[in-house]
Each structure stands twice: as C-alpha cells, then as structure tokens.
Design a protein around this motif. Structure first.
Motif: not given
Length: 150
Positions: A125-150
């Motif tokens: 059937p029709l449906g849409i969802g999100i992988n919250l772990a993948a979103v978290s990994f993208l946030i981790f990448i941003q935290l890793y890339k910009n550690p001084s802004e934490n």
C-alpha cells in the motif's frame, strides 16, 4: 567525543555496508526464482551498499573526506512503499518509522547490521517513512565536521 562519533560512522558505513552486500549476494545466490526485476533491484542494492563501504573507507583514510559519507547516509533516509516501488535501506543501524495509508496505521523497524527492501510492482500500500538512524548519522557528520560549534 570526536573519536566516538568517528567510530560509530565507520561501523555504520564499513560494517553495515559489508553486511548488506553479503546479505543481498546470499539472497541472489539462494533465490529460487530470479526474474529480471529481482536481479535489477538486488544489483542496485549491492551498488548502494558497496558505495557505503567505499564512503566509509574514504572517511577512514582522510578525516575531511565526508562528502561521500554524507551521500551514502542521505540515500538511506526515505522509506517508501507503493504498488509501483518499495524502497528502504539501512546500513549499520536502522531505526525507521513509516505511516502506511491502507488503514492509516504505522510501522516501525529496528535493525542492526543492514536492512533493505527494493521491489518493483509489489502489492504494497501507499506509505512514507524515514530512517531516523540515517538522519542521526548525518547529524553526527555535522558534529564531527564542526567540533568547535558544539
């Protein structure tokens, strides 16, 4: 904190991508009915998992090589179901949530290692969802890339 984030990202990319590639290869090898659609969909899944491993290896060699890693996790965000195509992929850790239209119910899925679905012309059937772990990994990448802004 930076070391922990780096290890989690390497586990999710290299480890999860390797496990996913092996799982899809085993599915192909043990399948009773190989149709053109299953060969194409499984081939695309293997390509995505191998790309995830490649991105993780690039990241392990160079701390600043995050472009491919970002793309690899961005591909893992959507969970789509429909009669035409169903798509979901998770490498490393998957924590997905979807709203399915058929009865307006919801589904969730937790996985460790790899999780995937890619099918053409299914009875979903029709449906849409999100992988919250993948979103978290993208946030981790941003935290890793910009550690001084934490």
């Amino acid at each position: 904190m930076e070391k922990l984030i780096r290890r989690v990202l390497l586990f999710a990319s290299i480890g999860g991508g390797s496990i996913g590639s092996i799982m899809v290869a085993i599915d192909i090898a043990t399948s009773d009915q190989l149709t053109k659609e299953t060969v194409i969909s499984n081939g695309l899944l293997i390509v995505v998992f191998i790309y995830t491993v490649y991105a993780g290896l690039q990241f392990s060699r160079s701390r600043s090589s995050i472009k491919n890693l970002t793309r690899a996790f961005f591909l893992q965000i959507p969970w789509i179901t429909s009669p035409i195509i169903s798509f979901k992929i998770a490498s490393g850790i998957g924590a997905s949530f979807a709203i399915i239209y058929s009865t307006l119910n919801y589904k969730y899925r937790l996985s460790l290692g790899a999780d995937y679905t890619l099918s053409l012309y299914s009875d979903q059937p029709l449906g849409i969802g999100i992988n919250l772990a993948a979103v978290s990994f993208l946030i981790f990448i941003q935290l890793y890339k910009n550690p001084s802004e934490n």
